[in-house]
Design a protein around this motif. Structure first.
Motif, PDB file in Angstrom:
ATOM      1  N   LEU B 110       0.792  -1.182   0.138  1.00  0.00           N
ATOM      2  CA  LEU B 110      -0.065   0.045   0.020  1.00  0.00           C
ATOM      3  C   LEU B 110       0.652   1.422  -0.034  1.00  0.00           C
ATOM      4  O   LEU B 110       0.523   2.123  -0.554  1.00  0.00           O
ATOM      5  N   LEU B 111       1.883   1.158   0.714  1.00  0.00           N
ATOM      6  CA  LEU B 111       2.844   2.573   0.773  1.00  0.00           C
ATOM      7  C   LEU B 111       3.338   2.580  -0.661  1.00  0.00           C
ATOM      8  O   LEU B 111       3.701   3.556  -1.213  1.00  0.00           O
ATOM      9  N   LEU B 152       5.606   1.723  18.796  1.00  0.00           N
ATOM     10  CA  LEU B 152       4.628   2.075  17.593  1.00  0.00           C
ATOM     11  C   LEU B 152       5.188   3.257  16.670  1.00  0.00           C
ATOM     12  O   LEU B 152       5.281   3.152  15.434  1.00  0.00           O
ATOM     13  N   LYS B 153       5.492   4.326  17.204  1.00  0.00           N
ATOM     14  CA  LYS B 153       6.073   5.180  16.425  1.00  0.00           C
ATOM     15  C   LYS B 153       7.334   4.875  15.580  1.00  0.00           C
ATOM     16  O   LYS B 153       7.510   5.304  14.656  1.00  0.00           O
ATOM     17  N   TYR B 154       8.239   4.147  16.317  1.00  0.00           N
ATOM     18  CA  TYR B 154       9.425   3.714  15.629  1.00  0.00           C
ATOM     19  C   TYR B 154       9.139   2.708  14.691  1.00  0.00           C
ATOM     20  O   TYR B 154       9.840   2.573  13.220  1.00  0.00           O
ATOM     21  N   ASP B 155       8.240   1.673  14.808  1.00  0.00           N
ATOM     22  CA  ASP B 155       7.753   0.829  13.912  1.00  0.00           C
ATOM     23  C   ASP B 155       7.218   1.262  12.763  1.00  0.00           C
ATOM     24  O   ASP B 155       7.634   0.825  11.558  1.00  0.00           O
ATOM     25  N   GLU B 156       6.316   2.383  12.835  1.00  0.00           N
ATOM     26  CA  GLU B 156       6.034   3.014  11.638  1.00  0.00           C
ATOM     27  C   GLU B 156       6.829   3.613  10.806  1.00  0.00           C
ATOM     28  O   GLU B 156       6.776   3.712   9.644  1.00  0.00           O
ATOM     29  N   LYS B 157       7.718   4.327  11.447  1.00  0.00           N
ATOM     30  CA  LYS B 157       8.978   4.801  10.713  1.00  0.00           C
ATOM     31  C   LYS B 157       9.665   3.861   9.993  1.00  0.00           C
ATOM     32  O   LYS B 157      10.016   3.968   8.619  1.00  0.00           O
ATOM     33  N   ASN B 158      10.159   2.814  10.595  1.00  0.00           N
ATOM     34  CA  ASN B 158      10.884   1.663  10.018  1.00  0.00           C
ATOM     35  C   ASN B 158       9.979   1.082   8.508  1.00  0.00           C
ATOM     36  O   ASN B 158      10.784   0.849   7.786  1.00  0.00           O
ATOM     37  N   LEU B 159       8.791   0.895   8.939  1.00  0.00           N
ATOM     38  CA  LEU B 159       7.847   0.394   7.935  1.00  0.00           C
ATOM     39  C   LEU B 159       8.319   1.174   6.629  1.00  0.00           C
ATOM     40  O   LEU B 159       8.296   0.572   5.362  1.00  0.00           O
ATOM     41  N   THR B 177      18.254  -5.461  11.259  1.00  0.00           N
ATOM     42  CA  THR B 177      18.958  -4.499  12.143  1.00  0.00           C
ATOM     43  C   THR B 177      18.010  -3.296  12.679  1.00  0.00           C
ATOM     44  O   THR B 177      18.342  -2.875  14.046  1.00  0.00           O
ATOM     45  N   ARG B 178      17.033  -2.893  11.893  1.00  0.00           N
ATOM     46  CA  ARG B 178      15.777  -2.041  12.433  1.00  0.00           C
ATOM     47  C   ARG B 178      15.375  -2.487  13.728  1.00  0.00           C
ATOM     48  O   ARG B 178      14.871  -1.894  14.681  1.00  0.00           O
ATOM     49  N   MET B 179      14.910  -3.851  13.574  1.00  0.00           N
ATOM     50  CA  MET B 179      14.467  -4.445  14.998  1.00  0.00           C
ATOM     51  C   MET B 179      15.090  -4.349  16.197  1.00  0.00           C
ATOM     52  O   MET B 179      14.726  -3.774  17.020  1.00  0.00           O
ATOM     53  N   GLU B 180      16.286  -4.687  15.929  1.00  0.00           N
ATOM     54  CA  GLU B 180      17.384  -4.600  17.137  1.00  0.00           C
ATOM     55  C   GLU B 180      17.465  -2.978  17.420  1.00  0.00           C
ATOM     56  O   GLU B 180      17.742  -2.885  18.710  1.00  0.00           O
ATOM     57  N   GLU B 181      17.521  -2.296  16.661  1.00  0.00           N
ATOM     58  CA  GLU B 181      17.679  -0.682  16.856  1.00  0.00           C
ATOM     59  C   GLU B 181      16.403  -0.377  17.672  1.00  0.00           C
ATOM     60  O   GLU B 181      16.713   0.378  18.761  1.00  0.00           O
ATOM     61  N   LEU B 182      15.490  -0.650  17.170  1.00  0.00           N
ATOM     62  CA  LEU B 182      14.001  -0.264  17.969  1.00  0.00           C
ATOM     63  C   LEU B 182      14.238  -0.852  19.508  1.00  0.00           C
ATOM     64  O   LEU B 182      13.960  -0.131  20.340  1.00  0.00           O
ATOM     65  N   GLU B 183      14.531  -2.131  19.553  1.00  0.00           N
ATOM     66  CA  GLU B 183      14.898  -2.733  20.846  1.00  0.00           C
ATOM     67  C   GLU B 183      15.775  -2.057  22.069  1.00  0.00           C
ATOM     68  O   GLU B 183      15.544  -1.670  22.926  1.00  0.00           O
TER      69      GLU B 183
END
Lengths: 220, 220
Positions: B110-111, B152-159, B177-183
């Motif tokens: 969709l994006l 939510l905020k970071y996960d949406e940005k990563n998306l 990498t993004r997942m680990e960064e978010l954590e």
């Protein structure tokens, strides 16, 4: 064998998000999934995922169910989910069960099966969209968010009441009444807020008038 | 024919919740659904629902699409949804499109189709469950809620960043990498909070010590 406080069954988008969020908060979980492709992919992403049917008590036992505190049931399959609940209640009464449900009617069934923690999967996101739509239409962001929290709270309360009604006609009538009541509660809150704004404006107006009169009196 | 500012296509649990929430906030919507049984039931519940295929431009026009401000696309069928987006973009460029998506990969599509407002249907609820699980495990409720908002905020940005990657291997690497960064970001916030508590405790201890010393000095 290391035992984690949480077991998550079903590692699709729902279970995966719960798991990543817990890990980011320093809580480790043991994951179970029946989709072998997904298990392979998620292992490559760095998750410890066990492959198998989470409704089997031996698999749950191997995953540490006897010593865990919580079982998250995030699987998609409605029948498997009920089987899993039965297995958990019978063999692992120590576990708190947190259950994903698809929709309202699905949630009724879970509540009637004695579940205490039932989460309708799209409820919160649809409310976030609702808040964003209100904002796009020019509504106040803070108030819209507050409304969504009230909506969630009352809708959950109504859910428990409606779950107990078996007759379809009685259900439709009661659901409609509850729905209208919820809307009225939210509208009253909005009206109260508008009244407060009117009061505040009135107070401001009186204060300005008073100050002007005093200033005029002093210069006269 | 009365025109509402919002049209909601797809009146299952998702669209229905958006519609009820908007109505409770004084915003009327026009509803479209293709399931005739559901249309009949919802009409009995007091909703104005139109029956038909929401990807057809004549039905959208009849529903007031030329004068509405927003179109909520809450239908379940992924292909129909893309058709509907094409129809809306071509015939009703005035409409802001708010789109429900099933999961992460669906959201990428969709994006990449140019959608600005994409909502993964189970994201928010899975985070609410995550918060409740943390609370059950004894974590602080306020902090857990704060963490879910950051997540939510970071996960949406990563998306949005991940949607652009086409190669599967490159995707897996970047997603991990993004997942680990978010954590890490969430853990740092938690550590900072704990440090502040230690500092506060340290300050309290110094103050108590100082006060005790002063009191002792006075009595000596």
């Amino acid at each position: 064998e290391e035992t984690h406080p949480v077991i998550i069954a079903g590692f699709g988008h729902f279970g995966n998000t719960v798991g990543r969020f817990l890990r980011a908060n320093g809580v480790n979980a043991t994951y179970l999934d029946i989709d072998s492709d997904r298990v392979a992919l998620l292992r490559r992403m760095g998750f410890k995922v066990y492959y198998g049917d989470a409704s089997r008590h031996d698999l749950l036992r191997a995953a540490g169910a006897a010593h865990a505190k919580l079982l998250v049931i995030a699987i998609d399959n409605v029948e498997k989910r009920l089987e899993m609940i039965e297995t958990a209640k019978k063999h692992f009464p120590n576990l708190h069960l947190y259950v994903r449900s698809r929709n309202r009617f699905d949630a009724y069934e879970l509540l009637n099966a004695g579940m205490l923690h039932v989460y309708r999967e799209s409820l919160d996101t649809s409310l976030r969209m609702g808040v964003d739509v209100l904002k796009m239409l020019g509504h106040d962001a803070y108030h819209a968010t507050r409304m969504s929290k009230m909506f969630l709270k009352y809708d959950e309360k109504n859910l428990k009441k409606l779950a107990a009604i078996e007759d379809r006609e009685a259900y439709i009538l009661e659901a409609r009444t509850r729905m209208e009541e919820l809307e009225r509660i939210l509208q009253e809150d909005t009206n109260n807020r508008l009244m407060l704004q009117v009061d505040a404006a009135w107070d401001d107006a009186s204060l300005i008038k008073e100050a002007t009169q005093q200033a005029t009196a002093q210069t006269e």
